[in-house]
Write an enzyme that holds these catalytic residues in place. Structure first.
Site, short mmCIF file in Angstrom:
data_model
loop_
_atom_site.label_atom_id
_atom_site.label_comp_id
_atom_site.label_asym_id
_atom_site.label_seq_id
_atom_site.Cartn_x
_atom_site.Cartn_y
_atom_site.Cartn_z
N TYR A 130 6.46 63.47 63.35
CA TYR A 130 7.10 63.99 62.13
C TYR A 130 6.05 64.33 61.04
CZ TYR A 130 8.94 63.48 57.34
OH TYR A 130 9.21 63.92 56.11
N GLU A 218 8.90 70.22 55.31
CA GLU A 218 9.25 69.12 56.30
C GLU A 218 9.29 69.45 57.71
OE1 GLU A 218 12.92 66.70 56.04
OE2 GLU A 218 11.40 65.06 55.79
#
Lengths: 407, 312
Positions: A130, A218
């Site tokens: 991530y 993101e």
């Protein structure tokens, strides 16, 4: 402002950030036509068909019309059946997905209609991670947030295993420094070719965030492929609306079909409007007071139908437009106008309300609370207009009165 | 006594457009000492303001005023010529952060930025620039700062204020007016009211304002008005627990705001479960702050906080 995944990936690719190749499709034929070139280019017989909507949770989402079809589909038919088999499967999926309603954890029960698909090359994933770049309000700086827990919502990781989240502050005077990028890459466990690619990815991503004035970038998941490439398997970008004036190319990516019609109309009149589910419409000046008005409606036992801030310097026409937007909502059973005039004069509000009612009529009860600059003149105008309205002495009084009238 | 601004404050205006001119006129009518303006293309000219005195402001003035405000090319020149010790920024959003940095470079100790809609990245840069400089920024996206009957800098209506005992600090403009009005009606009045603004990146925060009010002998209590988004209210609660010697009352807007939506203010957004009204209210209550359940109760909550303290 939000954009679609395929648009975000195009912006990333332009800035040296590795992403899988893909093609956007608005029709079934376009989706099918994308399959052959993608497979031939990669040599990988797998393609992925991804719904393009401005909401997350697509992978776990389901279509209302086709509960057996998910929002993101990995097509493996090409492995044994060749390109034609992959094309047939994509045709079947695209037919079901386009025009249908995808319900995800973020869309709410009503779901969102899928009008665009993104057909992407399959990637052989070794590791999922991530990565994001966003503002840390406490320090007034952007930070890189990274985690080895790729593919999971970061909010879940933050709640359950906060020690697995890595945060690195970016000094706006210098950008992400090379040693910081290396440290993140070490901490994420990058090795060999992937380490080099990871550092490059971090540098390019943080530069893009600054260059494009993003609120949020993101990458979830960020993947390391079996070949040691580092790629954005998913990509989300949101932009600072206040900075769009210097990014006309980004502003052009806006997909208005993803936005609420009433909110769009309000924007045209420079009004800040957010649609809610309740039955009491409100029109207020000032964001804080508008929020507090929603709160007080709830406190006395009602439900607000909207957030609406007409701003500090609204003209009569804007007030009239605001009034019309509220009355268009069929759920609205009553309207509460709550104004504390500072720059905003109460007589302007009164004139706007009167003009709007003359134009569109008034079929629901109206409670008006005026205070502040030119309050007497405003009240006088409303009295003389003969409008069927109820005056309130303060906010709480107004909220209670509109609630009684709608019961 | 008061904080930040008083009767001796000399104020500069950056951005003498329609908005800047309008509010400069109102400030002069109130009695604020507006000593100069900065406008690169109109340097050398004089802007004339005349009209009827706002008698809710500084006392002992004639019924009309006529003030000439000289316009300068740079803040540096304006400060050198006028001795200004505060600047108010009305410059449009694309250029506002630069205006803040220019004022900081010229050593203006107090910069109040009213402009709404400044790109976040610009403010991140501006705050970095201000870091090692001895200046205080209030705002952006704020109504300004007022010390009743002494000095009004910003866009708030002067007449709802009255000199008194309470320091007011708020993220919201109209809610500040609401609060000030109630404090005027119930007789507590205000020492100074500070709008810290609704942007996610701002200068003065709650803790800075609480510190100033805590140190100000004239301020007997503080009313703070927060809203959803960020953790400035939680930080304030921690500071109050550790340092505050005066009673505090508060209201937090946005209990009913849905997550993920910006409620008008760029900074008013609940994201990733952070920044909810409930968390802020809980933190402030734990710090002994008297919470106003609705905005109508802000004045009463302040009164209650004062009485609670005096009973101790």
């Amino acid at each position: 402002m939000k954009i679609h995944e395929y648009q975000a990936k195009a912006l990333m690719a332009d800035r040296g950030i590795a992403v899988p190749k893909g093609r956007v499709a608005m029709t079934v034929d376009e989706a099918v036509a994308a399959v052959r070139p993608l497979i031939e280019d990669s040599g990988n017989p797998v393609v992925v068909v991804k719904s393009q909507i401005h909401a997350g949770g697509r992978g776990k989402g389901r279509f209302k019309e086709h509960p057996d079809v998910g929002g993101v589909n990995v097509v493996t038919d090409g492995i044994s059946g060749g390109i034609e088999a992959a094309e047939e499967r994509v045709r079947d999926l695209a037919t079901k997905m386009l025009g249908s309603t995808l319900v995800t954890i973020q869309t709410g029960e009503e779901g969102k209609q899928v009008n665009r698909l993104y057909i992407e090359q399959g990637i052989d994933i070794a590791t999922e991670l991530y990565l994001s770049v966003l503002l840390d309000r406490a320090t007034s700086r952007n930070i890189v947030m990274a985690s080895t827990e790729g593919g999971t919502e970061i909010e879940v990781v933050a709640a359950e295993t906060p020690e697995k989240i890595l945060k690195v502050e970016i000094d706006p005077a210098f950008g992400l420094l090379p040693f910081q990028a290396r440290r993140i890459a070490y901490d994420l466990g990058f090795e060999g070719a992937a380490f080099k690619n990871g550092v490059k990815f971090l540098d390019a991503l943080t530069r893009a965030a600054v260059e494009l004035d993003t609120d949020l970038v993101e990458i979830n998941p960020l993947v390391i492929t079996t070949d040691g490439d580092v790629m954005a398997l998913d990509g989300k970008m949101a932009f600072d609306a206040n900075a769009l004036f210097r990014h006309p190319d980004v502003a052009a990516l806006r997909d208005v079909t993803e936005e609420d019609a009433a909110e769009l109309e309000a924007k045209e009149f420079d009004l800040s409007f957010i649609k809610l589910d309740g039955e009491i419409g409100c029109m207020v000046n000032g964001a804080g007071l508008a929020m507090a008005t929603m709160d007080i409606i709830k406190t006395v036992g009602g439900e607000p139908a909207n957030f609406l801030d007409v701003g500090g310097g609204a003209e009569k026409e804007q007030i009239a437009a605001a009034f019309k937007i509220i009355t268009k909502d069929p759920n609205v059973k009553g309207i509460f106008v709550n104004i504390f005039g500072g720059i905003m004069r109460c007589d302007i509000i009164a004139e706007g309300v009167i003009a709007a009612v003359e134009e569109v009529g008034l079929s629901v009860p109206l409670v008006v609370r005026l205070e502040g600059t030119n309050v007497e003149l405003g009240k006088q105008l409303l009295d003389e207009s003969g409008l069927d309205l109820v005056s309130a002495t303060d906010m709480k009084d107004g909220a209670q009165k509109i609630l009684e009238l709608t019961r | 006594m008061s904080v930040l601004v008083g009767k001796d404050t000399k104020v500069l205006v950056q951005g003498m457009g329609k908005t800047g001119r309008f509010h400069t006129d109102k400030a002069i009518a109130y009695g604020t000492n507006m000593v100069g303006a900065v406008h690169p293309s109109r340097a050398g000219q004089v802007e004339v303001f005349e009209g009827e005195t706002d008698h809710s402001g500084v006392e002992g003035r004639e019924d009309t005023y006529r003030v000439e405000v000289p316009i300068f090319r740079t803040v540096e020149e304006a400060v050198a010529a006028t001795g200004a010790d505060a600047s108010v920024v009305y410059v449009p959003p694309p250029f506002a952060a630069d205006a803040i940095m220019e004022a900081a470079d010229a050593g203006v100790p107090l910069i109040i930025c009213v402009t709404e809609g400044i790109p976040i990245a610009d403010m991140v840069k501006a705050k970095r620039y201000l870091e090692d400089k001895n200046v205080r920024l209030v705002g952006p996206n704020c109504p300004g700062v007022i010390t009743p009957k002494e000095c009004k800098i910003g866009i708030m209506p002067g007449y709802i204020h009255t000199p008194g005992r309470i320091g007011v600090v708020s993220r919201s403009g109209t809610l500040t007016y609401e609060a000030v009005h109630q404090l005027t009606l119930n007789g507590l009045g205000q020492t100074t009211a500070i709008g810290i603004g609704g942007d996610p990146v701002n200068g003065t925060n709650f803790v800075d304002a609480l510190t100033a009010f805590n140190d100000d002998p004239a301020t007997e209590g503080v009313l703070m008005i927060g809203e959803i988004g960020g953790t400035a209210e939680e930080d304030a609660a921690a500071w109050i627990t550790a340092n505050m010697t005066k009673p505090v009352a508060a209201f937090i807007a946005g209990t009913t705001a849905p997550a993920g939506k910006r409620m008008g203010h760029a900074g008013a957004i609940i994201s990733g479960g952070k920044g909810t009204a409930a968390a802020k209210i809980e933190a402030l209550e734990a710090a002994g702050v008297v919470m106003a359940p609705t905005p109508t109760d802000m004045g009463t909550a302040m009164m209650e906080a004062m009485e609670k303290r005096s009973r101790k």
